[in-house]
Design a protein around this motif. Structure first.
Motif, PDB file in Angstrom:
ATOM      1  N   LEU A   1      -8.279  -8.424  -0.679  1.00 53.57           N
ATOM      2  CA  LEU A   1      -7.128  -9.545  -1.167  1.00 53.57           C
ATOM      3  C   LEU A   1      -6.214  -8.996  -2.366  1.00 53.57           C
ATOM      4  CD1 LEU A   1      -6.025 -12.316  -1.252  1.00 53.57           C
ATOM      5  CD2 LEU A   1      -8.079 -13.083  -2.689  1.00 53.57           C
ATOM      6  N   LEU A   2      -6.673  -8.139  -3.097  1.00 53.37           N
ATOM      7  CA  LEU A   2      -5.622  -7.506  -4.240  1.00 53.37           C
ATOM      8  C   LEU A   2      -4.490  -6.864  -3.571  1.00 53.37           C
ATOM      9  CD1 LEU A   2      -8.203  -6.260  -6.936  1.00 53.37           C
ATOM     10  CD2 LEU A   2      -6.699  -8.409  -6.863  1.00 53.37           C
ATOM     11  N   ALA A   3      -4.977  -6.150  -2.373  1.00 49.55           N
ATOM     12  CA  ALA A   3      -3.905  -5.518  -1.392  1.00 49.55           C
ATOM     13  C   ALA A   3      -3.032  -6.167  -0.904  1.00 49.55           C
ATOM     14  CB  ALA A   3      -4.579  -4.443  -0.661  1.00 49.55           C
ATOM     15  N   ALA A   4      -3.139  -7.515  -0.626  1.00 48.97           N
ATOM     16  CA  ALA A   4      -2.385  -8.425  -0.039  1.00 48.97           C
ATOM     17  C   ALA A   4      -1.819  -9.289  -0.910  1.00 48.97           C
ATOM     18  CB  ALA A   4      -3.392  -9.162   0.889  1.00 48.97           C
ATOM     19  N   CYS A   5      -1.703  -9.203  -2.330  1.00 48.69           N
ATOM     20  CA  CYS A   5      -0.807 -10.159  -3.061  1.00 48.69           C
ATOM     21  C   CYS A   5      -0.114  -9.257  -4.135  1.00 48.69           C
ATOM     22  CB  CYS A   5      -2.206 -11.318  -3.656  1.00 48.69           C
ATOM     23  SG  CYS A   5      -3.065 -10.382  -4.632  1.00 48.69           S
ATOM     24  N   ASP A   6       0.792 -10.246  -4.858  1.00 48.58           N
ATOM     25  CA  ASP A   6       1.282  -9.571  -5.827  1.00 48.58           C
ATOM     26  C   ASP A   6       0.681 -10.156  -7.303  1.00 48.58           C
ATOM     27  OD1 ASP A   6       3.599  -8.932  -4.028  1.00 48.58           O
ATOM     28  OD2 ASP A   6       4.064 -11.058  -3.927  1.00 48.58           O
ATOM     29  N   ALA A   7       0.081 -11.157  -7.167  1.00 51.16           N
ATOM     30  CA  ALA A   7      -0.708 -12.015  -8.494  1.00 51.16           C
ATOM     31  C   ALA A   7      -1.761 -12.482  -7.951  1.00 51.16           C
ATOM     32  CB  ALA A   7       0.299 -12.678  -9.029  1.00 51.16           C
ATOM     33  N   ILE A   8      -2.687 -12.612  -9.062  1.00 50.34           N
ATOM     34  CA  ILE A   8      -4.014 -13.201  -8.757  1.00 50.34           C
ATOM     35  C   ILE A   8      -3.916 -14.523  -9.472  1.00 50.34           C
ATOM     36  CG2 ILE A   8      -5.128 -11.073  -8.219  1.00 50.34           C
ATOM     37  CD1 ILE A   8      -6.684 -11.607 -11.009  1.00 50.34           C
ATOM     38  N   ALA A   9      -4.523 -15.748  -8.881  1.00 53.10           N
ATOM     39  CA  ALA A   9      -4.957 -16.773  -9.739  1.00 53.10           C
ATOM     40  C   ALA A   9      -6.657 -16.948  -9.786  1.00 53.10           C
ATOM     41  CB  ALA A   9      -4.319 -17.976  -9.318  1.00 53.10           C
ATOM     42  N   VAL A  10      -7.229 -17.330 -10.910  1.00 53.37           N
ATOM     43  CA  VAL A  10      -8.842 -17.384 -10.940  1.00 53.37           C
ATOM     44  C   VAL A  10      -9.141 -18.512 -11.409  1.00 53.37           C
ATOM     45  CG1 VAL A  10     -10.843 -16.156 -11.893  1.00 53.37           C
ATOM     46  CG2 VAL A  10      -8.556 -14.816 -11.280  1.00 53.37           C
TER      47      VAL A  10
ATOM     48  N   GLU B   1       3.444 -18.356  -2.995  1.00 48.59           N
ATOM     49  CA  GLU B   1       2.840 -18.555  -1.736  1.00 48.59           C
ATOM     50  C   GLU B   1       1.374 -18.004  -2.089  1.00 48.59           C
ATOM     51  OE1 GLU B   1       3.652 -15.080   1.204  1.00 48.59           O
ATOM     52  OE2 GLU B   1       5.139 -16.799   1.342  1.00 48.59           O
ATOM     53  N   LEU B   2       0.424 -18.742  -1.130  1.00 48.73           N
ATOM     54  CA  LEU B   2      -0.981 -18.243  -1.100  1.00 48.73           C
ATOM     55  C   LEU B   2      -1.271 -17.228  -0.052  1.00 48.73           C
ATOM     56  CD1 LEU B   2      -3.575 -19.248  -2.647  1.00 48.73           C
ATOM     57  CD2 LEU B   2      -3.912 -20.638  -1.026  1.00 48.73           C
ATOM     58  N   ALA B   3      -1.524 -16.156  -0.545  1.00 47.57           N
ATOM     59  CA  ALA B   3      -1.603 -14.887   0.272  1.00 47.57           C
ATOM     60  C   ALA B   3      -3.247 -15.056   0.825  1.00 47.57           C
ATOM     61  CB  ALA B   3      -1.567 -13.670  -0.262  1.00 47.57           C
ATOM     62  N   GLY B   4      -4.279 -15.701   0.198  1.00 42.48           N
ATOM     63  CA  GLY B   4      -5.342 -15.851   0.849  1.00 42.48           C
ATOM     64  C   GLY B   4      -6.402 -16.035  -0.235  1.00 42.48           C
ATOM     65  N   VAL B   5      -7.873 -16.302   0.071  1.00 43.39           N
ATOM     66  CA  VAL B   5      -8.839 -16.904  -0.671  1.00 43.39           C
ATOM     67  C   VAL B   5      -9.915 -15.941  -0.851  1.00 43.39           C
ATOM     68  CG1 VAL B   5     -10.089 -18.856  -1.384  1.00 43.39           C
ATOM     69  CG2 VAL B   5      -7.890 -19.404  -0.473  1.00 43.39           C
ATOM     70  N   TRP B   6     -10.673 -15.750  -1.834  1.00 41.16           N
ATOM     71  CA  TRP B   6     -11.913 -14.910  -2.024  1.00 41.16           C
ATOM     72  C   TRP B   6     -12.851 -15.841  -2.844  1.00 41.16           C
ATOM     73  CZ3 TRP B   6     -15.187 -13.685  -6.081  1.00 41.16           C
ATOM     74  CH2 TRP B   6     -16.153 -12.931  -5.633  1.00 41.16           C
ATOM     75  N   GLY B   7     -14.138 -15.949  -2.325  1.00 37.69           N
ATOM     76  CA  GLY B   7     -14.947 -16.703  -3.181  1.00 37.69           C
ATOM     77  C   GLY B   7     -16.269 -15.996  -3.111  1.00 37.69           C
TER      78      GLY B   7
END
Length: 304
Positions: free
Chosen positions: A63-72, A33-39
């Motif tokens: 955003l790092l605090a709100a997720c388990d993994a990152i997609a970049v 699931e998508l936890a949020g977006v940063w740009g």
């Protein structure tokens, strides 16, 4: 991982690739699931976040605090810095190619991932199509290969191309943009590169001549600015048993990214850290690109 079942992804990036591949694949995946977006552009981040019904974040660490993994899906130099911060925070990594724009930055990402023990996958698109994966495995097992030829003539600077205005692609060219794709198909069969020569040609062409452990060689001819009528992608292995041509992937980029999510989940759930396209492989690719940059600039052969 939330509830031990769903991996919450923080998406870093707001461009075409981020929206149409990363975000779309995460949204469609049953165990992500998508936890949020940063740009870097807050307006674009807000628009993409609204599209998926998630928050836009103005701060990387929030955003790092709100997720388990990152997609970049960001320029590689920006990706490398965020990946180091994410790994230090214990977040698993689903990164894009190339891993970084210098070997030093790639080494920082690898060191951070290994220090924290996070899982990592670098998305070399063709490596996540099952038919290509099967071809590479069987071709490598057959052995006896003496040479490979890769020709990638792309034409991204045509009107309407979503990648044509990318500053880092215009600055770094085909070597860094599509060179990783070519290497991702050649290295699994011929092995590690130990010597690199490079020469420039017209229309942004760069030619590489590589020597691999064991003595095999390969040639790569790459451009992002080919005449529209001359675009082609061709990968051929030559050896004791004849020739073999790498097939085109039998699915879309969206499907391939879904497979990458599957495989990151497997790494997370099993606790293994040996994915064939992890940050260590990403670093191996950057080492070749970095050596090629030196070779073309100085007109000499570079040993790795």
């Amino acid at each position: 991982m939330a509830g031990g079942h769903v991996l919450r992804f923080g998406l870093f990036g707001t461009g075409y690739w981020a929206a149409e591949t990363h975000a779309a694949a995460i949204d469609a995946h049953p165990k992500a699931e998508l936890a949020g977006v940063w740009g870097r552009d807050p307006e674009k981040a807000a628009a993409l976040a609204v599209r998926h019904g998630v928050p836009a974040f103005g701060d990387v660490d929030e955003l790092l605090a709100a997720c388990d993994a990152i997609a970049v899906a960001l320029p590689p130099d920006v990706q490398a810095e965020i990946a180091v911060r994410a790994a230090a925070a214990g977040r698993h990594l689903l990164l894009d190619k190339p891993l970084a724009l210098s070997l030093a930055e790639a080494d920082r990402v690898v060191a951070a991932a290994q220090a924290s023990g996070v899982a990592s996958v670098v998305f070399f698109t063709q490596r996540f199509h099952p038919n290509v994966t099967g071809f590479l495995a069987s071709t490598a097992a057959a052995g006896g290969w003496q040479h490979a030829r890769a020709t990638m003539f792309a034409s991204i600077f045509q009107p309407g191309n979503p990648y044509g205005n990318s500053p880092w692609r215009r600055e770094r060219g085909a070597l860094w943009d599509i060179g990783p794709h070519a290497l991702s198909l050649i290295l699994p069969v011929l092995g590690r590169v130990n010597r690199v020569a490079a020469m420039d040609g017209p229309s942004g062409l760069v030619h590489l001549l590589l020597t691999h452990d064991g003595g095999a060689t390969s040639t790569l001819s790459l451009t992002l600015d080919a005449p529209a009528e001359a675009t082609t992608h061709d990968f051929v292995f030559f050896g004791e048993n004849g020739t073999e041509t790498v097939p085109p992937g039998d699915g879309s980029a969206l499907q391939a990214f879904g497979t990458a999510i599957d495989q990151l989940l497997e790494e997370v759930e099993a606790g293994t850290r040996d994915h064939r396209c992890d940050v260590r492989f990403g670093r191996e690719v950057v080492a070749v690109l970095d050596a090629a940059e030196t070779a073309r600039a100085q007109g000499r052969t570079v040993d790795l």
